[in-house]
Design an enzyme around this catalytic site. Structure first.
Site, PDB file in Angstrom:
ATOM      1  N   LEU A  32       0.783  -1.237   0.000  1.00 13.42           N
ATOM      2  CA  LEU A  32       0.000   0.000   0.000  1.00 13.42           C
ATOM      3  C   LEU A  32       0.817   1.291   0.000  1.00 13.42           C
ATOM      4  O   LEU A  32       0.254   2.361   0.156  1.00 13.42           O
ATOM      5  CB  LEU A  32      -1.004  -0.017   1.154  1.00 13.42           C
ATOM      6  N   ILE A  78       5.529   3.348  -4.822  1.00 15.83           N
ATOM      7  CA  ILE A  78       6.902   2.870  -5.059  1.00 15.83           C
ATOM      8  C   ILE A  78       7.797   4.060  -5.431  1.00 15.83           C
ATOM      9  O   ILE A  78       7.499   4.782  -6.378  1.00 15.83           O
ATOM     10  CB  ILE A  78       6.909   1.805  -6.182  1.00 15.83           C
ATOM     11  N   HIS A  84      -4.353  -4.338  -9.046  1.00 10.40           N
ATOM     12  CA  HIS A  84      -5.263  -3.351  -8.467  1.00 10.40           C
ATOM     13  C   HIS A  84      -6.677  -3.927  -8.529  1.00 10.40           C
ATOM     14  O   HIS A  84      -7.086  -4.461  -9.570  1.00 10.40           O
ATOM     15  CB  HIS A  84      -5.182  -2.039  -9.257  1.00 10.40           C
TER      16      HIS A  84
END
Ligand code: GAR
Length: 304
Positions: free
Chosen positions: A198, A201, A217
């Site tokens: 969560l 990145i 997703h």
């Protein structure tokens, strides 16, 4: 006639799903098989007559020669034809699987081409579990590391039960430093898959693994993606909007949330009595069915 065509279409769609390839790649793969079949039969006939075998030659010798060309020659010819159709990676992986099943891979010393995958997860880890199970004893892909950012998350037990090394990571280290990136590289990791991870990145990690980070997703992107759109928030928004369908999107990771190139999507209908929890359960079924296979196709070089 209509029935015949619709069965062919269903068959082609099933092949496309099984091999995780685009319609155009499926066309090229089928052409490769067709050309290889005819070419092998032609070469086999030519070799038989070049050697001088005719109807007076013992039938057993003729059959053995034909079988030899058909079985071994076919494997070489298909790679040459695949190369000409731009499908070498697909067929080479296919050949390696056959060699592995025949127990020849180790003796040919090409088994050291393993890909090492790190799973990043923050939650219960049901996707991580399915991925780990799928790649257990896989000839070319190892799940070598689990990276988790949440103490007490279910995925920690999943990693420990599967004897997979675990790396716990703190927020400021993840966002503001790059030593952990080097640690991951030093462990030989070649690909990263996010399975309910969560945090966004950071650029350093993307730069170290360009096009080598995949995310799942729980909605049909580009809708219901972006900051704050994770887990139950996604399902609540989808139901509140009265959508007739939701689904999953598997995509490459870039600098923006839920934004990189989509490789795969699958849909599920939403019924009037669905709640965020029941929709989450339907979505999990889809994720578990498809994510491990899409990861496998992505790593082994199929295009989508
Ligand atoms: C999954 O549904 C995944 O799609 C979602 O978190 C869930 C994790 O479940 N990911 C996101 O929302 C990312 N934006 P799991 O821990 O049981 O695998």
């Amino acid at each position: 006639m209509l029935l015949f065509f619709s069965s062919i279409c269903i068959m082609l769609e099933n092949l496309q799903k099984k091999w995780k390839v685009s319609a155009s790649q499926l066309g090229l793969i089928l052409c490769t098989f067709a050309v290889t079949g005819s070419l092998t039969a032609y070469i086999s006939r030519s070799i038989t007559s070049w050697i001088g075998f005719d109807e007076n030659t013992l039938l057993l010798w003729r059959i053995l020669l034909r079988m030899g060309v058909l079985i071994f020659g076919y494997q070489v010819i298909i790679l040459i034809v695949a190369f000409l159709f731009g499908q070498f990676p697909f067929f080479w992986n296919y050949e390696k699987k056959i060699l592995h099943r025949m127990g020849l891979l180790k003796s040919l010393k090409i088994s050291n081409e393993k890909f090492n995958v790190a799973i990043f997860a923050s939650g219960a880890g049901s996707n991580a579990k399915k991925i780990i199970e799928h790649f257990e004893n896989h000839p070319f892909i190892d799940i070598s590391l689990v990276v988790c950012n949440k103490p007490g998350a279910g995925v920690i037990h999943i990693a420990s039960n599967a004897n997979i090394p675990l790396m716990m990571i703190e927020r400021h280290i993840f966002l503001d430093t790059d030593k952990y990136v080097q640690d991951i590289k030093n462990q030989g990791i070649t690909h990263i898959v996010l399975a309910g991870f969560l945090w966004k990145i950071p650029q350093t990690l993307i730069a170290a693994f360009p096009e080598h980070i995949l995310n799942i997703h729980p909605a049909l992107l580009p809708k219901y993606g972006g900051k704050g759109m994770y887990g139950s928030h996604v399902h609540e928004a989808v139901i509140a909007a009265g959508e007739p369908f939701s689904g999953i999107s598997i995509h490459l990771v870039d600098e923006q949330y839920d934004h990189g190139q989509t490789l795969f999507q699958a849909e599920v209908p939403i019924s009037a009595d669905d709640t965020p929890d029941s929709l989450a359960a339907k979505i999990h079924v889809l994720e578990h069915e498809h994510y491990p296979l899409v990861i496998e196709g992505w790593i082994l070089g199929s295009t989508f």
